[in-house]
Motif scaffolding. Structure first.
Motif, mmCIF file in Angstrom:
data_model
loop_
_atom_site.group_PDB
_atom_site.id
_atom_site.type_symbol
_atom_site.label_atom_id
_atom_site.label_comp_id
_atom_site.label_asym_id
_atom_site.label_seq_id
_atom_site.Cartn_x
_atom_site.Cartn_y
_atom_site.Cartn_z
ATOM 1 N N LEU A 218 -28.502 9.970 -42.123
ATOM 2 C CA LEU A 218 -27.426 9.716 -42.632
ATOM 3 C C LEU A 218 -27.389 9.450 -44.246
ATOM 4 O O LEU A 218 -28.687 8.884 -44.734
ATOM 5 C CB LEU A 218 -27.291 7.976 -41.955
ATOM 6 N N SER A 219 -26.448 9.612 -45.112
ATOM 7 C CA SER A 219 -26.701 9.546 -46.512
ATOM 8 C C SER A 219 -26.940 8.185 -46.721
ATOM 9 O O SER A 219 -27.725 8.007 -48.054
ATOM 10 C CB SER A 219 -25.288 9.804 -47.044
ATOM 11 N N GLY A 220 -26.575 7.166 -46.217
ATOM 12 C CA GLY A 220 -26.748 5.741 -46.637
ATOM 13 C C GLY A 220 -28.239 5.344 -46.547
ATOM 14 O O GLY A 220 -28.638 4.558 -47.292
ATOM 15 N N PHE A 221 -29.105 6.478 -45.993
ATOM 16 C CA PHE A 221 -30.415 6.111 -45.854
ATOM 17 C C PHE A 221 -31.135 7.165 -46.660
ATOM 18 O O PHE A 221 -31.845 6.709 -47.676
ATOM 19 C CB PHE A 221 -31.253 6.055 -44.270
ATOM 20 N N LEU B 34 -30.292 7.279 -50.650
ATOM 21 C CA LEU B 34 -30.376 5.957 -51.175
ATOM 22 C C LEU B 34 -31.571 5.728 -52.218
ATOM 23 O O LEU B 34 -32.695 6.241 -51.803
ATOM 24 C CB LEU B 34 -30.395 4.716 -50.218
ATOM 25 N N THR C 128 -32.748 1.395 -56.304
ATOM 26 C CA THR C 128 -31.252 0.971 -56.321
ATOM 27 C C THR C 128 -31.434 -0.696 -56.496
ATOM 28 O O THR C 128 -32.310 -1.138 -55.470
ATOM 29 C CB THR C 128 -30.431 1.161 -55.022
ATOM 30 N N LEU D 219 -27.146 -3.766 -53.715
ATOM 31 C CA LEU D 219 -26.728 -2.488 -53.484
ATOM 32 C C LEU D 219 -27.305 -1.525 -52.373
ATOM 33 O O LEU D 219 -26.955 -0.755 -52.062
ATOM 34 C CB LEU D 219 -26.633 -1.662 -54.827
ATOM 35 N N ALA D 220 -28.354 -2.373 -51.890
ATOM 36 C CA ALA D 220 -29.123 -1.813 -50.929
ATOM 37 C C ALA D 220 -29.414 -2.899 -49.731
ATOM 38 O O ALA D 220 -30.485 -2.830 -48.803
ATOM 39 C CB ALA D 220 -30.477 -1.232 -51.262
ATOM 40 N N GLY E 285 -28.157 -2.988 -46.571
ATOM 41 C CA GLY E 285 -28.481 -2.061 -45.139
ATOM 42 C C GLY E 285 -29.985 -1.926 -45.116
ATOM 43 O O GLY E 285 -30.214 -2.129 -43.799
ATOM 44 N N ALA E 286 -30.423 -1.279 -45.871
ATOM 45 C CA ALA E 286 -31.695 -0.844 -45.952
ATOM 46 C C ALA E 286 -32.732 -1.964 -45.831
ATOM 47 O O ALA E 286 -33.370 -2.046 -45.046
ATOM 48 C CB ALA E 286 -32.137 0.034 -47.080
ATOM 49 N N LEU E 287 -32.231 -3.052 -46.531
ATOM 50 C CA LEU E 287 -33.308 -4.145 -46.703
ATOM 51 C C LEU E 287 -33.113 -4.748 -45.236
ATOM 52 O O LEU E 287 -34.026 -5.336 -44.855
ATOM 53 C CB LEU E 287 -32.973 -4.989 -47.896
ATOM 54 N N GLU E 288 -31.753 -5.059 -44.895
ATOM 55 C CA GLU E 288 -31.709 -5.774 -43.383
ATOM 56 C C GLU E 288 -32.501 -4.900 -42.245
ATOM 57 O O GLU E 288 -33.038 -5.793 -41.383
ATOM 58 C CB GLU E 288 -30.318 -5.777 -43.278
ATOM 59 N N LEU E 289 -32.319 -3.851 -42.397
ATOM 60 C CA LEU E 289 -33.125 -2.801 -41.329
ATOM 61 C C LEU E 289 -34.544 -3.314 -41.515
ATOM 62 O O LEU E 289 -35.219 -3.382 -40.501
ATOM 63 C CB LEU E 289 -32.791 -1.393 -41.748
ATOM 64 N N ARG F 98 -35.037 -6.766 -40.109
ATOM 65 C CA ARG F 98 -35.256 -6.847 -38.764
ATOM 66 C C ARG F 98 -36.348 -6.273 -37.857
ATOM 67 O O ARG F 98 -37.106 -6.470 -37.198
ATOM 68 C CB ARG F 98 -34.091 -6.225 -38.295
ATOM 69 N N VAL G 128 -36.575 4.033 -40.450
ATOM 70 C CA VAL G 128 -35.086 4.159 -39.803
ATOM 71 C C VAL G 128 -35.585 4.615 -38.252
ATOM 72 O O VAL G 128 -34.954 4.015 -37.518
ATOM 73 C CB VAL G 128 -34.375 5.061 -40.469
#
Lengths: 487, 458
Positions: A92-95, A98, A102, A106-107, A109-113, A116, A331
């Motif tokens: 996915l482009s978001g990963f 990235l 950044t 602005l990141a 989603g990545a940091l939350e991943l 978690r 991911v």
């Protein structure tokens, strides 16, 4: 027919990818970068069309064995199925697109991943914190040992030795050496466990850590792991788990509960990330609270509903790579764990069931040096075949290739003569295990009836046995024009 | 036959309940629980793992899409950020080929006869990397550029028997940090030479390089984007009997610039991400390691060599494995085992797709567009070029308002601004490291410059 190397497909003037035309003012390059810095000759790269390129690498791929093409009983390597949706997620482009610099806001989603994922890995391992920086298991070993060293030095203790059992992976002593430790090897006992008496003799005030693999490389659970931890902790050392065999314990028993202070995980072995023909992997390291101050900076932290990277860690051992780990691999790891949730326990149950089933099918035909209940893998010996027919394990392994199977790991662990180390993993079906057992039993039979065929195997592969001795003696590590003329 | 109690079917597990019963019977084990009878009861987990519930594929993917969308990725913000990772165009063909499952789901090529694809691809990569860097030999890959540099320092110690390395402060800060991590416990002393005006001062390198120095470590283009005087620095190193270790964080530059082999480097350690690999929020990337022929037996990592089979056919094998950890254990050149083979393969496909002419043209496009952007930006009031030295595709300018603030305003306009250098170089609190690759069109550059102008006059 010999497969050409790509340089032999090259035709001057061809190109498979046309770079963008310059749409900015045409200033002389000499004026821009300085004449003295300009390269005198272009790199002699291949010149091919896009279709040439596609066919070349497609054909190369067809000369490869992979989990997607067949069973991979490579002991200690846990070659399980790599779920496809994980590949889609990582792309996915978001990963994938990235940038690592950044800013954290602005990141998110990545940091939350990552945050978690850290929680999940802590729960599975029984540890308190995780670093994502190490790029592979061996890198994780090095990182962990550096943290151990920093922790002990912080206590004012300069301990110089690391204990490693004789059944350990080669990376263990090698990682210890990279951290400046002296390696003490301790032997295994007749049941395949680390020898407690020998361990007691070695465990003194100079010992920084014990590096233990559990289940060990014989595929056996260290029955006395609690006592081992007592001995090591008793002398002031720390307990390090080589998590190479973590696949046998998920949801069954946790290293943190067994007395380990720190461990690495090989995510390609345990959490189904692909191995890419040698890499990339990832070797996250999980630690108990006492080692937290020494984790490589930065760590992933949560403040309220925001996630951030914390680089302000004064006792950190520092970075072990430029950016924050092989994120793309994490991911996939995260997706893998979400697919299982608490059912992760079934991964280990099926892995251990498969190994015990396969062992039952094969044990009449081979020696079994340590006759105990195996965990996720087991180690046979080809001693019988060597003594009776003069056939070496390597030759049987090569003969298996003729039957369409990858070979097991051979000659490891070093403490088993003519070792044949088999790890089926949980994703293989009973039918596949039956077919593999049939093939290996057939090879064992051929040792008696058709020894020459086994000795000269493989016969049905794209090349026959390759000359490794001359490869090392007359090194040819790159293609040259002379090679083209000689071919 | 009754299914195993408590067993739940799962899409990645083939076992049916009936099969589990039958397999247990064959194995002579009473139950699934009994498989684990050798684990002491005291350490068994007596509750289910506290993990989020298993998700079906659709929900799982939707969740990941949602996380991915909360990132300001390069398709959302137009990026002018580099500093160790670079947003280049990646031809579709690269990952269609490198992404083939036969490559992706393979293990390390221990059984050479069934792994000729991977082995040949690695051999071709080694060759292409030698061509690009101007070196004699390259290995099959390291983890990333920074860790490759750490290994190069250890290698230079082993080769020279000397225990000090001299490193320029114009080497990427992460690389220097990893260098310190790798050398700390090996008795290798790291001496840092401060940059002057964005360049490594040759005279200071000479002064720092005595007979105890194993290597001089310099990066070009350096952390400020400036192109170093490689030959002069290599001469200084060699005059003191030290090795010249060249770090390369942006290998696309080598399509245009003199390669390290041409300016006298003995070891090249670098980052191969720009060669066809995605930004991936920092990894997986590709550690490049290349050296002079004489040093091959001290090289860490895997090497693939050409040989012949019993019928005289050409084939490829892992070679010099006697240097590696699985054989040499604590005496190995390094502990590295898993590397970044797939990323090396992608780099090879990328280099083959472009060829010599394409590599030159991509590099030229980087240089020309970066210089165009530099000219346009420094024409704005209050923005001035920080360093006079020639640059490739990155440059430092000083900004009239704090770079962090400038970046925040640019973000509102759809741009990912350059790196605020103050965090890495406190002496440059107004330093802004801007990167312009071939992937940025003139239109994007013009819009970016206009947005910067608006941000600084606001």
């Amino acid at each position: 027919m010999t497969m050409p190397v790509i340089f032999e497909r090259s035709v001057p003037g061809r190109i498979a990818s046309a770079p963008p035309a310059p749409d900015v003012p045409d200033v002389p390059l000499e004026a821009i970068v300085g004449e003295e810095h300009i390269r005198s000759t272009p790199p002699a790269l291949p010149e091919v069309s896009e279709l040439d390129l596609v066919r070349h690498y497609t054909r190369l791929s067809q000369r490869n064995y992979a989990v997607d093409t067949g069973f991979y009983p490579l002991g200690s390597c846990t070659m399980k199925y790599n779920p496809k949706v994980n590949e889609d997620a990582a792309r996915l482009s978001g990963f994938a697109r990235l940038h690592p610099n950044t800013p954290a806001p602005l990141a998110q989603g990545a940091l939350e991943l990552l945050w978690r994922l850290e929680q999940m890995l802590c729960e599975i391992s029984g540890m308190d914190r995780v670093t994502f920086q190490p790029s592979a298991g061996a890198h994780g070993e090095m990182t962990a040992l550096m943290m151990i060293r920093a922790c002990l030095e912080d206590r004012g203790e300069h301990r110089t030795r690391v204990i490693v059992p004789d059944s350990a992976h080669g990376t263990n002593p090698s990682s210890a050496a990279m951290c400046g430790f002296e390696v003490v090897t301790v032997r295994s006992d007749e049941r395949g466990n680390i020898d407690h008496a020998a361990l007691r003799r070695a465990a003194d005030g100079s010992v920084a850590a014990l590096m233990l693999t559990n289940p060990n490389t014989l595929g056996l659970f260290e029955e006395g792991v609690c006592e081992v931890a007592e001995i090591v902790h008793g002398c002031g050392g720390l307990m390090y788990l080589d998590g190479a065999n973590f696949n046998a314990m998920l949801g069954i028993t946790r290293p943190g509960d067994q007395g380990f202070d720190v461990m690495h995980m090989n995510v390609h072995k345990t959490f189904g990330t692909p191995h890419g023909g040698g890499g990339p992997g990832a070797g996250p390291v999980a630690v108990k609270r006492l080692l937290e101050p020494y984790l490589p900076a930065p760590t992933v932290e949560r403040e309220g509903d925001r996630f951030l990277l914390d680089g302000d860690r004064p006792k950190s051992i520092g970075r072990v790579r430029a950016f924050n780990g092989n994120f793309g691999i994490f991911v996939r790891t995260y997706a893998y764990l979400l697919a299982y949730g608490p059912l992760l326990r079934q991964v280990s149950e099926a892995a251990v069931l498969n190994a015990n089933y396969l062992l039952a099918l094969l044990r009449p035909y081979f020696d079994l040096p340590y006759d105990r209940r195996c965990m996720h893998e087991f180690v046979l010996s080809g001693r019988r075949q060597k003594e009776q027919y003069g056939i070496r394990t390597l030759e049987m392994a090569k003969r298996l290739l003729d039957y369409g199977f990858h070979a097991p790991t051979v000659y490891f662990p070093l403490i088993v003569d003519e070792a044949i180390m088999i790890e089926p993993t949980e994703t293989e079906s009973r039918q596949t295990l039956d077919e593999f057992a049939d093939a290996l039993i057939r090879v064992a039979g051929e040792c008696a009836t058709d020894a020459e065929t086994v000795r000269n195997a493989p016969h049905r592969t794209v090349v026959t046995r390759l000359d490794e001795v001359s490869a090392a003696r007359k090194l040819n590590l790159r293609y040259t024009a002379a090679e083209r003329r000689g071919s | 036959m009754k299914p195993a109690p408590g067993w739940r079917p799962h899409r990645y597990l083939p076992h049916t309940g009936a099969e589990i019963e039958e397999m247990l019977r064959v194995a002579g084990v009473a139950s699934v629980g009994d498989l684990f009878s050798e684990i002491p009861s005291a350490v068994r987990l007596k509750r289910p793992l506290d993990l989020p519930p298993a998700l079906p594929e659709g929900e799982l993917f939707a969740h990941l899409v949602e996380l991915a969308e909360r990132n300001a990725h390069a398709d959302r913000l137009v990026g002018f950020l580099g500093a160790g990772a670079y947003d280049h165009e990646i031809p579709s063909v690269v990952w269609h080929l490198a992404g083939r499952a036969e490559f992706v789901t393979a293990y390390t090529p221990y059984q050479a006869e069934v792994m000729q694809g991977e082995l040949q691809a690695a051999y071709e990569y080694q060759t292409m990397l030698c061509e690009l860097t101007g070196m004699d030999v390259a290995n099959a890959s390291m983890y990333d550029g920074a860790s490759a540099l750490g290994e190069a320092a250890v290698m230079s110690r082993d080769l020279t028997g000397r225990n000090r390395v001299v490193v320029s402060s114009a080497v990427h800060p992460h690389y220097r940090e990893v260098l310190r991590t790798y050398t700390r416990h090996l008795g290798i002393d790291v001496v840092e030479v401060p940059h002057r005006d964005g360049m490594t001062p040759v005279e200071d390198i000479r002064a720092a390089t005595g007979p105890e120095v194993a290597a001089v470590i310099v990066q070009s283009p350096n952390a400020f984007g400036c192109i170093e005087h490689g030959s002069a620095l290599a001469e200084m190193a060699h005059a003191a009997g030290a090795l010249m270790v060249a770090a390369v964080a942006e290998p696309i530059s080598l399509g245009l610039l003199r390669p390290p082999g041409e300016y006298g480097a003995d070891i090249v350690a670098g980052e191969g991400q720009p060669l066809g690999n995605h930004l991936n929020y920092g990894g997986p990337y590709l550690g490049m390691l290349a050296a002079r022929q004489a040093f091959v037996r001290r090289m860490p990592g895997r090497l693939v060599g050409m040989t012949t089979d019993r019928d005289g056919r050409r084939g490829f094998v892992l070679t010099l494995q006697t240097q590696e950890q699985h054989i040499r254990r604590e005496k190995a050149t390094s502990n590295i085992c898993t590397n970044e083979a797939l990323n090396a393969l992608a780099a090879a496909v990328y280099m083959a797709a472009l060829g010599p002419d394409g590599m030159r043209r991509v590099a030229e496009a980087n240089a020309r567009r970066a210089h165009y952007a530099l000219e346009q930006l420094t024409a704005l009031p209050g923005i001035r070029r920080a360093f006079a030295a020639p640059v490739f595709n990155e440059f430092v300018v000083r900004t009239p308002l704090p770079p962090e603030q400038l970046n925040a305003r640019l973000c509102e306009k759809g741009f990912l601004g350059g790196l605020a250098l103050g965090a890495w170089y406190p002496e440059l609190p107004d330093g802004w490291l801007v990167c312009v690759t071939e992937a940025r069109t003139r239109g994007q550059i013009d819009a970016f410059v206009a947005a910067v102008k608006e941000a600084i006059v606001r």
